[in-house]
Write a protein that holds these residues in place. Structure first.
Motif, PDB file in Angstrom:
ATOM      1  N   MET A  59       7.507 -30.940 -16.963  1.00 31.70           N
ATOM      2  CA  MET A  59       8.004 -29.796 -17.712  1.00 31.70           C
ATOM      3  C   MET A  59       9.046 -30.306 -18.712  1.00 31.70           C
ATOM      4  O   MET A  59       9.939 -31.073 -18.363  1.00 31.70           O
ATOM      5  CB  MET A  59       8.626 -28.790 -16.738  1.00 31.70           C
ATOM      6  N   PRO A  60       8.936 -29.879 -19.984  1.00 34.03           N
ATOM      7  CA  PRO A  60       9.899 -30.346 -20.990  1.00 34.03           C
ATOM      8  C   PRO A  60      11.298 -29.808 -20.727  1.00 34.03           C
ATOM      9  O   PRO A  60      11.486 -28.773 -20.089  1.00 34.03           O
ATOM     10  CB  PRO A  60       9.343 -29.802 -22.303  1.00 34.03           C
ATOM     11  N   ALA A  61      12.277 -30.544 -21.243  1.00 35.91           N
ATOM     12  CA  ALA A  61      13.674 -30.127 -21.078  1.00 35.91           C
ATOM     13  C   ALA A  61      13.928 -28.840 -21.861  1.00 35.91           C
ATOM     14  O   ALA A  61      13.326 -28.617 -22.908  1.00 35.91           O
ATOM     15  CB  ALA A  61      14.602 -31.232 -21.581  1.00 35.91           C
ATOM     16  N   PRO A  62      14.804 -28.000 -21.333  1.00 38.04           N
ATOM     17  CA  PRO A  62      15.140 -26.773 -22.064  1.00 38.04           C
ATOM     18  C   PRO A  62      15.717 -27.105 -23.449  1.00 38.04           C
ATOM     19  O   PRO A  62      16.280 -28.182 -23.668  1.00 38.04           O
ATOM     20  CB  PRO A  62      16.196 -26.112 -21.188  1.00 38.04           C
ATOM     21  N   VAL A  63      15.561 -26.183 -24.356  1.00 37.75           N
ATOM     22  CA  VAL A  63      16.013 -26.375 -25.732  1.00 37.75           C
ATOM     23  C   VAL A  63      17.493 -26.746 -25.784  1.00 37.75           C
ATOM     24  O   VAL A  63      17.878 -27.663 -26.524  1.00 37.75           O
ATOM     25  CB  VAL A  63      15.749 -25.099 -26.573  1.00 37.75           C
ATOM     26  N   THR A  64      18.317 -26.085 -24.998  1.00 33.24           N
ATOM     27  CA  THR A  64      19.759 -26.367 -25.051  1.00 33.24           C
ATOM     28  C   THR A  64      20.066 -27.810 -24.680  1.00 33.24           C
ATOM     29  O   THR A  64      20.943 -28.441 -25.274  1.00 33.24           O
ATOM     30  CB  THR A  64      20.556 -25.407 -24.148  1.00 33.24           C
ATOM     31  N   GLN A  65      19.309 -28.344 -23.720  1.00 30.17           N
ATOM     32  CA  GLN A  65      19.524 -29.745 -23.327  1.00 30.17           C
ATOM     33  C   GLN A  65      19.076 -30.709 -24.429  1.00 30.17           C
ATOM     34  O   GLN A  65      19.731 -31.712 -24.695  1.00 30.17           O
ATOM     35  CB  GLN A  65      18.784 -30.061 -22.029  1.00 30.17           C
TER      36      GLN A  65
END
Length: 74
Positions: free
Chosen positions: A1-7
């Motif tokens: 799963m890709p990292a959240p946008v904020t990260q």
């Protein structure tokens, strides 16, 4: 799963800071605002009128252009 946008954004900002950069916020005129184009025209006319009364401006501009031409010929 890709990292959240904020990260991802934080990682990018950290990398930019590590590269010696820093964020800068600037405020610019809103070109969509009613009257913006009219104000641009007003200011352009005022500059053109001031330029027309400055008799030394043409000689100055010619000298600057000559300097630029000399630099690009090298």
């Amino acid at each position: 799963m890709p990292a959240p946008v904020t990260q991802r954004v934080q990682k990018r900002r950290d990398a930019l800071r590590a590269a010696g950069l820093r964020p800068v916020q600037i405020w610019v005129p809103d070109t969509r605002r009613p009257g913006f184009a009219d104000e641009c025209r007003r200011q352009a006319r005022a500059v053109a009128a001031a330029d027309a009364t400055d008799h030394d401006l043409d000689a100055f501009m010619d000298a600057v252009l000559a300097d630029l031409s000399d630099e690009t010929d090298k």
